[in-house]
Structures are given as structure tokens and as C-alpha cells.
Motif scaffolding. Structure first.
Motif, PDB file in Angstrom:
ATOM      1  N   ILE A  75      24.854  49.529 -17.900  1.00 27.77           N
ATOM      2  CA  ILE A  75      24.567  49.069 -19.260  1.00 27.77           C
ATOM      3  C   ILE A  75      25.849  48.842 -20.066  1.00 27.77           C
ATOM      4  CG2 ILE A  75      22.262  50.102 -19.305  1.00 27.77           C
ATOM      5  CD1 ILE A  75      23.398  52.362 -20.998  1.00 27.77           C
ATOM      6  N   GLN A  76      26.994  49.194 -19.498  1.00 25.80           N
ATOM      7  CA  GLN A  76      28.272  48.848 -20.109  1.00 25.80           C
ATOM      8  C   GLN A  76      28.824  47.536 -19.560  1.00 25.80           C
ATOM      9  OE1 GLN A  76      30.122  50.120 -22.480  1.00 25.80           O
ATOM     10  NE2 GLN A  76      29.540  52.253 -22.786  1.00 25.80           N
ATOM     11  N   SER A  77      28.075  46.879 -18.665  1.00 27.96           N
ATOM     12  CA  SER A  77      28.609  45.698 -17.977  1.00 27.96           C
ATOM     13  C   SER A  77      28.921  44.553 -18.946  1.00 27.96           C
ATOM     14  CB  SER A  77      27.636  45.229 -16.890  1.00 27.96           C
ATOM     15  OG  SER A  77      26.362  44.949 -17.430  1.00 27.96           O
ATOM     16  N   ASP A  78      28.152  44.406 -20.041  1.00 29.86           N
ATOM     17  CA  ASP A  78      28.459  43.350 -21.014  1.00 29.86           C
ATOM     18  C   ASP A  78      29.822  43.579 -21.656  1.00 29.86           C
ATOM     19  OD1 ASP A  78      26.047  42.294 -20.404  1.00 29.86           O
ATOM     20  OD2 ASP A  78      25.218  42.330 -22.430  1.00 29.86           O
ATOM     21  N   LEU A  79      30.080  44.833 -22.026  1.00 29.42           N
ATOM     22  CA  LEU A  79      31.377  45.150 -22.630  1.00 29.42           C
ATOM     23  C   LEU A  79      32.506  45.017 -21.615  1.00 29.42           C
ATOM     24  CD1 LEU A  79      30.449  48.254 -24.824  1.00 29.42           C
ATOM     25  CD2 LEU A  79      31.030  45.957 -25.626  1.00 29.42           C
ATOM     26  N   ILE A  80      32.242  45.419 -20.370  1.00 27.18           N
ATOM     27  CA  ILE A  80      33.267  45.299 -19.332  1.00 27.18           C
ATOM     28  C   ILE A  80      33.557  43.827 -19.048  1.00 27.18           C
ATOM     29  CG2 ILE A  80      33.753  45.749 -16.895  1.00 27.18           C
ATOM     30  CD1 ILE A  80      32.184  48.364 -17.195  1.00 27.18           C
ATOM     31  N   ASP A  81      32.516  42.991 -19.047  1.00 27.90           N
ATOM     32  CA  ASP A  81      32.723  41.557 -18.860  1.00 27.90           C
ATOM     33  C   ASP A  81      33.562  40.965 -19.992  1.00 27.90           C
ATOM     34  OD1 ASP A  81      31.345  41.566 -16.515  1.00 27.90           O
ATOM     35  OD2 ASP A  81      29.496  40.736 -17.329  1.00 27.90           O
ATOM     36  N   LEU A  82      33.255  41.382 -21.217  1.00 24.78           N
ATOM     37  CA  LEU A  82      34.039  40.905 -22.357  1.00 24.78           C
ATOM     38  C   LEU A  82      35.497  41.330 -22.205  1.00 24.78           C
ATOM     39  CD1 LEU A  82      34.298  39.673 -25.224  1.00 24.78           C
ATOM     40  CD2 LEU A  82      33.654  41.927 -26.122  1.00 24.78           C
ATOM     41  N   ARG A  83      35.718  42.574 -21.819  1.00 20.99           N
ATOM     42  CA  ARG A  83      37.090  43.078 -21.640  1.00 20.99           C
ATOM     43  C   ARG A  83      37.851  42.261 -20.590  1.00 20.99           C
ATOM     44  NH1 ARG A  83      41.443  43.837 -20.137  1.00 20.99           N
ATOM     45  NH2 ARG A  83      42.676  45.764 -20.124  1.00 20.99           N
ATOM     46  N   ASN A  84      37.147  41.872 -19.525  1.00 19.18           N
ATOM     47  CA  ASN A  84      37.800  41.158 -18.427  1.00 19.18           C
ATOM     48  C   ASN A  84      37.759  39.646 -18.582  1.00 19.18           C
ATOM     49  OD1 ASN A  84      38.394  43.606 -17.159  1.00 19.18           O
ATOM     50  ND2 ASN A  84      36.429  43.636 -16.084  1.00 19.18           N
ATOM     51  N   GLY A  85      37.268  39.180 -19.737  1.00 15.96           N
ATOM     52  CA  GLY A  85      37.221  37.741 -19.974  1.00 15.96           C
ATOM     53  C   GLY A  85      36.091  37.063 -19.253  1.00 15.96           C
ATOM     54  N   GLY A  86      34.959  37.780 -19.095  1.00 13.20           N
ATOM     55  CA  GLY A  86      33.817  37.232 -18.360  1.00 13.20           C
ATOM     56  C   GLY A  86      32.912  36.399 -19.230  1.00 13.20           C
ATOM     57  N   SER A  87      31.614  36.439 -18.899  1.00 13.09           N
ATOM     58  CA  SER A  87      30.661  35.495 -19.486  1.00 13.09           C
ATOM     59  C   SER A  87      30.081  35.954 -20.801  1.00 13.09           C
ATOM     60  CB  SER A  87      29.509  35.261 -18.491  1.00 13.09           C
ATOM     61  OG  SER A  87      28.876  36.488 -18.172  1.00 13.09           O
ATOM     62  N   HIS A  88      30.353  37.181 -21.245  1.00 15.91           N
ATOM     63  CA  HIS A  88      29.755  37.668 -22.484  1.00 15.91           C
ATOM     64  C   HIS A  88      30.754  37.566 -23.629  1.00 15.91           C
ATOM     65  CE1 HIS A  88      26.165  39.180 -20.467  1.00 15.91           C
ATOM     66  NE2 HIS A  88      26.966  39.549 -19.499  1.00 15.91           N
ATOM     67  N   THR A  89      31.365  36.415 -23.775  1.00 17.60           N
ATOM     68  CA  THR A  89      32.448  36.272 -24.747  1.00 17.60           C
ATOM     69  C   THR A  89      32.174  35.135 -25.715  1.00 17.60           C
ATOM     70  OG1 THR A  89      33.630  34.919 -23.131  1.00 17.60           O
ATOM     71  CG2 THR A  89      34.190  37.247 -23.219  1.00 17.60           C
ATOM     72  N   GLY A  90      31.064  35.282 -26.458  1.00 21.30           N
ATOM     73  CA  GLY A  90      30.806  34.326 -27.523  1.00 21.30           C
ATOM     74  C   GLY A  90      30.674  32.902 -27.056  1.00 21.30           C
ATOM     75  N   GLY A  91      29.783  32.676 -26.084  1.00 22.66           N
ATOM     76  CA  GLY A  91      29.537  31.333 -25.611  1.00 22.66           C
ATOM     77  C   GLY A  91      30.654  30.756 -24.791  1.00 22.66           C
ATOM     78  N   GLY A  92      31.554  31.583 -24.307  1.00 23.27           N
ATOM     79  CA  GLY A  92      32.585  31.101 -23.398  1.00 23.27           C
ATOM     80  C   GLY A  92      33.870  30.668 -24.074  1.00 23.27           C
ATOM     81  N   ARG A  93      33.971  30.889 -25.400  1.00 17.86           N
ATOM     82  CA  ARG A  93      35.177  30.427 -26.102  1.00 17.86           C
ATOM     83  C   ARG A  93      36.429  31.147 -25.624  1.00 17.86           C
ATOM     84  NH1 ARG A  93      31.400  30.847 -30.160  1.00 17.86           N
ATOM     85  NH2 ARG A  93      32.231  32.857 -30.854  1.00 17.86           N
ATOM     86  N   LEU A  94      36.213  32.433 -25.203  1.00 18.87           N
ATOM     87  CA  LEU A  94      37.356  33.214 -24.757  1.00 18.87           C
ATOM     88  C   LEU A  94      37.262  33.536 -23.277  1.00 18.87           C
ATOM     89  CD1 LEU A  94      37.534  35.702 -27.764  1.00 18.87           C
ATOM     90  CD2 LEU A  94      38.935  33.683 -27.395  1.00 18.87           C
ATOM     91  N   GLN A  95      36.423  32.780 -22.567  1.00 16.94           N
ATOM     92  CA  GLN A  95      36.211  33.094 -21.162  1.00 16.94           C
ATOM     93  C   GLN A  95      37.503  32.925 -20.359  1.00 16.94           C
ATOM     94  OE1 GLN A  95      32.731  31.329 -19.654  1.00 16.94           O
ATOM     95  NE2 GLN A  95      32.966  32.087 -17.583  1.00 16.94           N
ATOM     96  N   GLY A  96      37.778  33.926 -19.523  1.00 14.81           N
ATOM     97  CA  GLY A  96      38.976  33.919 -18.720  1.00 14.81           C
ATOM     98  C   GLY A  96      40.149  34.610 -19.374  1.00 14.81           C
ATOM     99  N   ARG A  97      39.977  35.041 -20.617  1.00 11.94           N
ATOM    100  CA  ARG A  97      41.065  35.707 -21.338  1.00 11.94           C
ATOM    101  C   ARG A  97      40.695  37.174 -21.555  1.00 11.94           C
ATOM    102  NH1 ARG A  97      42.513  34.104 -27.516  1.00 11.94           N
ATOM    103  NH2 ARG A  97      43.592  36.033 -28.098  1.00 11.94           N
ATOM    104  N   GLU A  98      41.523  38.066 -21.053  1.00 15.03           N
ATOM    105  CA  GLU A  98      41.238  39.489 -21.173  1.00 15.03           C
ATOM    106  C   GLU A  98      41.319  39.933 -22.640  1.00 15.03           C
ATOM    107  OE1 GLU A  98      43.566  41.867 -18.590  1.00 15.03           O
ATOM    108  OE2 GLU A  98      42.611  41.096 -16.773  1.00 15.03           O
TER     109      GLU A  98
END
Length: 706
Positions: free
Chosen positions: A164-187
Motif C-alpha cells: 500500500i506504499q507502492s504509490d508513494l514508492i513509484d512517485l519517489r522513483n519517478g514512476g507512474s503516480h506522478t501527476g499524470g506523468g509530468r514528472l515521470q522518470g524523474r526521482e
């Protein structure tokens, strides 16, 4: 480099468009924003306008998607449990679910999902610390990089809320839960402080003393999140090598640690100024000893049929070899040599499990060397099995069978000490972890003086009662050795010689037995009177009988929903948003006649009691009453017989990941019930000739293999 730690205080701000999380003690920290209702995550520099502060929380447990909505699970209340080297450890006491939809939609399945999760969080003992890696033993912590964020250092096995922390972990690692992909790929390193690892298990921290020497005594049991579940719905091993009811137990002694009470702040505070956090200027020392327990690593199950003793099923050992190798490869990599202490019975139904385990070890190790010791009581008092010559890593397995049942029956529990005598050489070589404070280290890093070189992995059938008795004996043996090495005990003395400390030690280990047992079986452990008092008592046997009866009813009628709660929280089941409102998952789809039988039985027993205990008028006729009683007695006897003969239909099975054997057994039981001379014709008509038409709820659960 300073360690990135989770925030100790978080404020929640809510608006119609988002939730915002800020740390008032860190005004320069970024704000975590969760968009509503999409659930997109982003970091914002500074606070957001238009949001109203609604509460202050202890941390974010995680984010979970159910059938209709996503929910942010926050920790609203945490109880301090004590300090380990100055690090405060907390227990999760209360949580709250924040829905992302402003106007939540209601659906029976959604409500049931929420009830399952809330029940798990309410009853499950979960612990966390803002500055101490509670998922790792002191030995693993001493070998890790203290500069890495706390959640990245966490042991994946015991990071209980990782799914249940996977959304936050994805955001930290620049994954898919980053505001529609605006920051995707950026840690996003700013997310680190919002990720809080939580452990499921048991924890006790106690300040005590022995021979006027004060020290901190602690016991931590960490339950694995892999293959977690309940007693009869989670047995053996899965294809990935994860075993059921796997727990790591660490016994800790901290000497010269004056920050172990509730008044300190964190490890390292004051150390930079030359204060070692010790008593009278002496260095603080940490000693710990680790043991593990886990189900027998073969494919086996016990099938509930309402019988007191479930039906045992074991698949061929050959099919489980690859999974068992994965399991033991991981164990050897983490702990070194593994001493596999097996306590199941050598006769009766448990014999099959024993033989399968031994056959598995013979296959895994190179040219196995076996030895059997006998005595007048039993033909197989001990059975040891290991490799003649170590030619590969898996040859570091050492199997030790002990006939626990035969040796201790008749209340002769002191004979369990025979196992310590058998393993004395291995325990001497095993050692334990010992570390001392490094002066001036702001992270409180320990300088390693000694390492534990191997581990004892103990099991019985459930890995609960017999296992805990043996683990407590091994722990006491090692504790005596620790205290002697520290100079607290003289040669020949034992910690149990001090009545006050002996009482503390026994009760902490008995509490450990109860916590592990409740998580798996639903009741406290058996045989805890021996653990608490050092002897088997009649009162303890009566308590064991009560616990055994309670286990029977819980395992058959209450553990299905508990298993569903584990699967939902840990991500073993992912709710589907399809067919919302049209195909409810938790509706009872058994034939009406099958559902009615228990109610008819209850009504019949009720009328029998009414007839027996109701006073008759003197002039009343007795024969109608006798006819009624005989009729209801016959009806109740038939209902009871029907339920017992078709027990598979009345077990409360898990609805999300229903076991394959349950689906097969359900089909067979329906076919058998359709042949009943009294209600068979209605069961058959209700099924319209299709044996699988009532299994739709059994097939909806799709197991996720991570």
C-alpha cells in the motif's frame, strides 16, 4: 551525510480537489499532494491555498485502491512502546481511511472490503519507528548504509505495508503516480520522509537488572508479509519459496544504555558532544540473538471439512524442489548455516509431513549423511541429516529431528532440554551479534565485535506451540552465554537463578507465543503455562482445551474473512471495478436448502429445550408433547448428520483467493448433497444441473504474483 528519516508530525489539509500533507516541524519540506478523485501524486514547494487543515497524524500507512475508490490510510494514534538505543518505537493504535471521492459511492462489496481492512488494522499488532529500522536485526543494521533513507533499508520480508506504499514508492522513483506523468522518470527524494515502514508482529522492551547490573531486555518478532494468512488457509510453501507463518524473532540485550527509557530522543543525540549514551562513561553495548520459524517447505495443506482433525494433503516432493531451493538459498544468504529443527510427530498423520521434509533435504544436499538415535521410549529420538561434504551453498543445511511429543508426554517437559544437549556444539559455534557504540557517530552506528554465524529454524505443524517452547529454551541458553561474556554472570550461573528476571523472561516469551498464535490461529498459544512457570500444570491443560475448542470454531467459521483481509492488504488480491453493483462478491450463493439446514437445526434444538424446561399444567395431555419432542429430535439429528457429512459446504472459505482444494471439495459436496433422499431433489433443481453454477464467487479471486 545525514540520514533521511520519516516525518514525526504531519498535518492533513483537505479540499474538494486534493489532500495535502505537510510537516509543521519542517517548514521548508515539500508538500505531498494527492489529487481527488484521480489519486495522482505530486510534490509542491510550499503550502497550497484553499485547503482546510482537518487533522494531525502520526504517519501515512499507505494508499489502497478498492472496487470504487482509492483510500489514503493514515495513522491517527500511535502508542509509545519504549526505546532501543534511544530510538522510540510505536504501536499503531488507530487508523482512518480518507476517500478520494468527495461523495463516496456505496456498494456492498466496497463496504465489505473496508470492513476487512479495518478489522485487520484493528487486531493486527503493527509497530514502527521514525529513526530505527525495526524491520532489520541489529546485525543487518550494522552491515547496512545508515545514510540510505529508512524505507530503502527496510527488509522486504517484514516491510508489512510495502504494497500500500507502492504509490508513494513509484512517485519517489519517478514512476507512474506522478501527476499524470509530468514528472515521470524523474526521482523525487522529497517523498522519502513520507514513506513510513511498518512491521507486523510482537515487540516488548523492558528495563531490568540482574545481580544489580541494569540493562534493557527486548524481544522482537517480525512476521513475513509473504504468504501471510490464517492457520488452515495458508500452509506449506508457494512457488516462489515463501512459507506460511514465517517469523524472525530477535532477543536483544543493551548494556549501559541510559537512553532506553521514555525520556530520550534519538540515537546519536548528544553523541556528537562526546556523550556515548552510556552509563558512567562506559560504552553502550548491544547483543542480539536471532531465530526463525516457518511452515515445512513442501506443498501441503489441511482441508477443513468441519472435522476436528482436517484432512491432510501433500503433493509430491519432486514438484516442490525448485521452490524449496529458492527458500533455503535466501535463508542461507541472510543467516548463514541453517539448523532445521523439526518437532512434528513421527507417528500418525504428522508422519507424512516429517517424511516429506526429510525427503526434500535428501534431494537438496549433496550425498546426505544420516544418523538416528534411539532409546527405550522411542525408536527415533533424534534424526540428523546433513551433507557429508560441503560442495555447494545449500549444503549448509543441517536437519535435526526431535521426537518432542514422545519425550515430553506425561508432563515431563524438562526433557525438552535433551535437544539443547544434542545441539550444544552447533550452538557454541553459532555465536551471537555484539556491537558497541562508535563515539561521535550521529547515526548511532555500531562497531561490530562479534557476528552470529548461523540460525536455528524451528517448526512443528503450526509453528506455534511446540516451536515457541523450544525457541524460548534456545534463547535462554544463549542469554546465559551473553551475560557470562559480559561478566554479569559467573561460570555455572544462569539468568533463571534470579526469580524476578526469570519471571520477566518467561512472561515475555509467553506473550510472544500468544501474539504469534493469535495472528495465525486466532487464539493464544498452547503450553504457555510451561513457558511462564517452567512446568506443565493442570490449569494450563484446561486453558489449552479452551483454546483448542476456540481454534476449531474460528478456523472453520471465522478465518475466511481474516484471510481475505490479509490478501487485500498485502496485494495478493486486487479488487476489480468491473460489474459494479451487478455481481456481488460476498453474497452467499449456496442453494437455499443448503443454507437453511443450520437454521432448521437451531430451531429444532430450541424447541427441544422449550419442551424440556417448560412447566406443564397438571391436566394437560403429555402425548402431543412427546410426539413433538421426538419429531424435533429426529429432525435435529438429521440436520446434524447432514452438516457433518457435507462439511465443505459450511466452512467459511476465503472469498478472494479461494484455495483450489476448496473449489474441488465444494463441487464434490454439492454432488453428494444432490443425492440426499430428503432435500437432494431441491438442491439439484436449484443448481439446474450445473455443478459449477454456484462457484462464481470462488473464481473471482485472482492471485497476484509479484
Amino acid at each position: 551525510m545525514a540520514t533521511t528519516l520519516p516525518y514525526r508530525d504531519i498535518n492533513v489539509h483537505a479540499s474538494a480537489s486534493h489532500y495535502a500533507f505537510t510537516s509543521p516541524s519542517s517548514p521548508t519540506a515539500p508538500t505531498l499532494v494527492v489529487e481527488r478523485p484521480s489519486g495522482d501524486l505530486r510534490l509542491n514547494d510550499g503550502s497550497l491555498l484553499g485547503a482546510k487543515r482537518v487533522s494531525s497524524i502520526a504517519g501515512i500507512l499507505g494508499i489502497i485502491r478498492l472496487r470504487l475508490d482509492k483510500y489514503i490510510i493514515v495513522i491517527t494514534k500511535a502508542q509509545p512502546m519504549g526505546r532501543l538505543k534511544g530510538h522510540m518505537v510505536y504501536r499503531v493504535v488507530a487508523t482512518e481511511f480518507l476517500p478520494l471521492r468527495e461523495r463516496p459511492l456505496h456498494d456492498p462489496d466496497e463496504d465489505t472490503y473496508l470492513d476487512l481492512l479495518k478489522s485487520l488494522l484493528r487486531n493486527g499488532p503493527m509497530y514502527f519507528s521514525y529513526s530505527y529500522d525495526i524491520t532489520n536485526s541489529f546485525q543487518r543494521q550494522a552491515q547496512s548504509d545508515a545514510a540510505v533513507p529508512l524505507w530503502k533499508r527496510a527488509d522486504d520480508r517484514f516491510f508489512w505495508n510495502k504494497f500500500i506504499q507502492s504509490d508513494l514508492i513509484d512517485l519517489r522513483n519517478g514512476g507512474s503516480h506522478t501527476g499524470g506523468g509530468r514528472l515521470q522518470g524523474r526521482e523525487q527524494p522529497g517523498v522519502d520522509s513520507y514513506i513510513l515502514p511498518v512491521m507486523f508482529g510482537m515487540l516488548r522492551i523492558t528495563a531490568t537488572k540482574l545481580k544489580s547490573t541494569p540493562f534493557t531486555f527486548a524481544l522482537i518478532t517480525r512476521r513475513s508479509r509473504h504468504r501471510a494468512g490464517t492457520r488452515y488457509f495458508s500452509r506449506g510453501m508457494d512457488e516462489l519459496g515463501h512459507v506460511s507463518n514465517y517469523n524472525e524473532t530477535e532477543q536483544i540485550v543493551i548494556l549501559n544504555d541510559r537512553s532506553s527509557d521514555f525520556g530520550g530522543f534519538s540515537a546519536g543525540q548528544g553523541m556528537a558532544n562526546g556523550d556515548l549514551g552510556s552509563s558512567a562513561g562506559r560504552e553502550a553495548q548491544v547483543l542480539s540473538y536471532v531465530q526463525t520459524r516457518g511452515s515445512v517447505p513442501v506443498y501441503w495443506a489441511e482441508v477443513n471439512t468441519l472435522r476436528y482433525t482436517p484432512k491432510l494433503q501433500i503433493r509430491g516432493v519432486e514438484t516442490a524442489i525448485a521452490a524449496a531451493r529458492r527458500h533455503f538459498d535466501e535463508q542461507i544468504q541472510i543467516y548463514g548455516d541453517n539448523y532445521l529443527v523439526n518437532l512434528v510427530n513421527q507417528k500418525g498423520r504428522e508422519q507424512q509431513v516429517k517424511e516429506a521434509y526429510e525427503q526434500m533435504i535428501r534431494v537438496l544436499v549433496s550425498s546426505s549423511n544420516e544418523e538416528t538415535k534411539r532409546d527405550p521410549l522411542t525408536e527415533e529420538k533424534f534424526h540428523t541429516l546433513d551433507a557429508k561434504k560441503k560442495s555447494k551453498e545449500i549444503d549448509r543445511l543441517h536437519y535435526v529431528y526431535f521426537d518432542f511429543h514422545s519425550e515430553t508426554k506425561g508432563l515431563r517437559w524438562h526433557r525438552a532440554q535433551l535437544l539443547l544437549d544434542e545441539m550444544s556444539d552447533a550452538l557454541q559455534a553459532q555465536q551471537y551479534f555484539r556491537g558497541v557504540d562508535m563515539p561521535g557517530d550521529p547515526n548511532g552506528t555500531l562497531e561490530v565485535r562479534n557476528l552470529q554465524r548461523s540460525v536455528v529454524r524451528t517448526n512443528c505443524m503450526d509453528c506455534l506451540d511446540r516451536t515457541n517452547v523450544v525457541q524460548s529454551m534456545l534463547a535462554l541458553w544463549t542469554l546465559n552465554r551473553m551475560l557470562a561474556d559480559l561478566g554479569i554472570l559467573e561460570h555455572g550461573e544462569a539468568a533463571s537463578d534470579d526469580p524476578a528476571f526469570a519471571l520477566l523472561f518467561r512472561n515475555v516469551w509467553a506473550d510472544n507465543a500468544d501474539v504469534v498464535s493469535r495472528s495465525y490461529s486466532g487464539t493464544g498459544a498452547l503450553k504457555t503455562d510451561f513457558t511462564r512457570t517452567g512446568k506443565r500444570t493442570r490449569a494450563g491443560m484446561v486453558q489449552d482445551l479452551s483454546n483448542s475448542i476456540t481454534r476449531y470454531f474460528r478456523n472453520n467459521f471465522a478465518d475466511g474473512p481474516r484471510q481475505d483481509g490479509f490478501d487485500l492488504f498485502l496485494g495478493a488480491y486486487l479488487p476489480s471495478a468491473t460489474s459494479v453493483g451487478s455481481s456481488y462478491l460476498f453474497v452467499d450463493r449456496r442453494p437455499i436448502m443448503i443454507q437453511a439446514v443450520p437454521y432448521v437445526l437451531g430451531a429444532s434444538v430450541f424447541f427441544i429445550f422449550v419442551a424440556v424446561f417448560t412447566r406443564r399444567l397438571p391436566e394437560s395431555t403429555i402425548w402431543p408433547l412427546r410426539i413433538m419432542m421426538c419429531s424435533f429430535m429426529a429432525l435435529s439429528a438429521w440436520c446434524f448428520r447432514f452438516i457433518v457429512n457435507n462439511g465443505m459446504l459450511y466452512v467459511n472459505w476465503p472469498k478472494l483467493n479461494t484455495p483450489t482444494y476448496a473449489m474441488e471439495g465444494y463441487q464434490e459436496a454439492i454432488a453428494s448433497a444432490s443425492k440426499d433422499k430428503i432435500i437432494g431433489q431441491w438442491v439439484g433443481k436449484h443448481e439446474r444441473g450445473a455443478s459449477t453454477s454456484r462457484l462464481s464467487y470462488l473464481e473471482e479471486g485472482k492471485k497476484r504474483i509479484e
